[in-house]
Scaffold this active site. Sequence first.
Site, mmCIF file in Angstrom:
data_model
loop_
_atom_site.group_PDB
_atom_site.id
_atom_site.type_symbol
_atom_site.label_atom_id
_atom_site.label_comp_id
_atom_site.label_asym_id
_atom_site.label_seq_id
_atom_site.Cartn_x
_atom_site.Cartn_y
_atom_site.Cartn_z
ATOM 1 C CG ASP A 230 -2.152 0.927 0.941
ATOM 2 O OD1 ASP A 230 -2.064 1.789 0.038
ATOM 3 O OD2 ASP A 230 -3.166 0.802 1.639
HETATM 4 C C1 BGC Z 1 -4.986 3.339 -0.036
HETATM 5 C C2 BGC Z 1 -5.051 2.365 -1.193
HETATM 6 C C3 BGC Z 1 -4.798 3.084 -2.482
HETATM 7 C C4 BGC Z 1 -3.445 3.769 -2.401
HETATM 8 C C5 BGC Z 1 -3.091 4.538 -3.642
HETATM 9 C C6 BGC Z 1 -3.698 4.151 -0.056
HETATM 10 O O1 BGC Z 1 -3.745 5.150 0.908
HETATM 11 O O2 BGC Z 1 -5.083 2.636 1.183
HETATM 12 O O3 BGC Z 1 -6.294 1.718 -1.214
HETATM 13 O O4 BGC Z 1 -4.856 2.196 -3.558
HETATM 14 O O5 BGC Z 1 -3.467 4.686 -1.307
HETATM 15 O O6 BGC Z 1 -3.894 5.652 -3.768
#
Ligand code: BGC
Length: 751
Positions: A230
């Site tokens: 993530d």
């Molecule tokens: C979120 C993800 C997301 C990623 C990219 C993170 O903060 O938890 O779900 O895909 O950011 O935006």
Amino acid sequence: MTDGRSVVERLTLEEKASLVSGAGFWATAEVARAGVPAAVLTDGPHGVRMQRAGSDHLGLADSMPATSFPTAAALGSSWDESLLREVGEALAVEARALGVDVLLGPGVNMKRSPLCGRNFEYFAEDPLLAGAMAAGWVAGLQSRGVGASVKHFAANNQETDRMRVSAEVDERTLREIYLPAFEHVVREARPATIMCSYNRINGVYASQNPWLLTTLLREEWGFDGYVVSDWGAVHDPVAALRSGLDLEMPGTGGRSAATIVEAVRAGELSEDILDTAVARLLDTHDRVRLPREGEAPAPDFDAHHALARRVAAECAVLLKNDGGLLPLDPDTGGRIAVLGEFARTPRYQGAGSSQINPTRVDDALTAIRAATSREVTFAPGFRLDGTADEALLAQAVEAARGAAVVLMFLGEPSEAESEGFDRDDLDLPAVQLQMIEAVSEVNPSVAVVLSNGGVVLTGPLTDRAAALLEMWLPGQAGGSATADLLFGHAAPAGRLAETVPHRLCDTPAHVNWPGSAGQVHYGERLYIGYRWYDRTEGDVAFPFGFGLSYTTFAYSELSVHVPDPTRPEARVEVTVTNTGAREGADVVQVYVSDPVADVDRPVRELRGFRKVRLAPGESARVVIELDARAFSYWSTRHGRWVAEPGEYGVHVGPSSRDLPLEQRIHLDLAMPPTPLAADSTLAEWLAHTRGQELIQEIFAKLSGEGSSFLTDPASQPLVAQIPLATLLSMGAARDGQGSPSIDDLLRKANS
Ligand code: BGC
């Protein structure tokens, strides 16, 4: 397809290290010299969020227009894998047109508490349902040449402290509740990537958890794509690589690459681990691009809008419809009062990384006016910011007075639920509750239309409204889908994927939410959602699986066929008949119970379902196969899934609390031997074939008064629950003789 390994051989150490952390926010590095192109990863999951300028992972920067499809809270309520497949296919077309290789979704985390701010991005409180929905979405997306990123792996069930909180959760609960949706997608849909979560699990960050990322994901489930972090979830790039993470996102401006190069040079990281990660990345990107033919087709945004509209209607859950208030006749019946700011300012998507810049947005007010020749009056009734406004309220009451029907649009304001924080309560804003109270005094014909990502308490609504239609966050075409449903051009076909409780304090994780001092204890264990309410015999507002139609259905002729009782498999057949006057869809749900078990088990668990669409008077014979997992629990003793011999109940019906048909079946299964451990009791040794032989040998050798309590059948119930090791050392203490070594016995018994 090229072979990633052979490309890796041509790369320098620095080039390889540059590939395992991003080149910026949304792309991997390219190595032009070796013919390695960059790959673009972007959010996801309810539309393509390709940022124009500026980069952030919270949807703050502007993005290219794209179709905003219904959110996962809605999609999960469809119980329709093929519908999810269609959405996945459409998303892939838009993703490809914007040059996206991997779309970051779907989110398959369990809705552990209705307070999770991100529940709108998750499908269900049940892993079987969430896994099936996700598999459809992934299959659709990937069939058109775009990879999925199933997230957030794992146990990311709250937003509070999500970047570091440790989910303290036992293995059985992980295996039975929090992991199966991931497992199902991996096994059935072969996703290109898995995104590890921010949080820790039992103290270990998901991004550097070898059990999660390697033992389980790859070795047990056979995952063959790559694991991406993530955004910002990596703390130690070397430990992460070693644990099975392949790509750190976003990039760190070369810092992680330098650390990795240094670690390889210092002999702290095997270069082979780096090579494997790079090969996985290259192979996966190649595989993703395989179904592509020629240029990316230009998206047909009108067709996608129409799809979003059809899907939103399919996902809507009709919770109440007294006296058949809905659907409305479009041409006769008198004036319609449309109340509530949400009718003209729709709330259709959630905030955070999934926030889309829609190609257009339908509001319900315009759609209602277009759908009917009846007089329509509108009053906003309340302010979205929740501040009281007596004049608006009075105007709404006046509009309602004398109207033939009131359509009241209520919901959660966008400030109340989002990625990044959790909700404080499940109540609708006071100004909205005041409106329904005041309006229902002057007009009892109220149909409430709800827009919300997570469930809200419906008591104050069902007390006052004759009809209640839950639209969730239905995407950009939600307004026209609502009009389709209200006037009967579409029939509500959704079923709750999440229980609606009476009170927040009734909910399963209530006393363990959201944790403190960096830890959250999953003390309710397996008992989330309906598993909790069934075990505690709790009353709920609306149960899991529930939803009305504009028609009615009857269930009959259940037959559960067990082809071979020595195998945990069964075929369930049931007849469903549309007994009403309109076409409609129902979801046949199959739950299995194991009334007598060695371990505590949920009262019943969803083990299969099928959506059927029937014309008035039409019947269908629905067949649902149950496999071994349908009867099994995760045995920590055995370290595997176990289906015990004995009786099981198979319950069939239209919701978790309405299961009119039941059949008992008997399975003559062989119980796998329980591996004996240092603390195994005498009873456990005697229940183990080889263990029993060894005990008998010991008994045979024992003589004299001191040991008779062991060999005397009368004393056995007393000693049966004492660990053998304890008995042996007690015997040795009394007799002054050495006792057989427990380690030797264990070796012999378990070999
Ligand atoms: C979120 C993800 C997301 C990623 C990219 C993170 O903060 O938890 O779900 O895909 O950011 O935006």
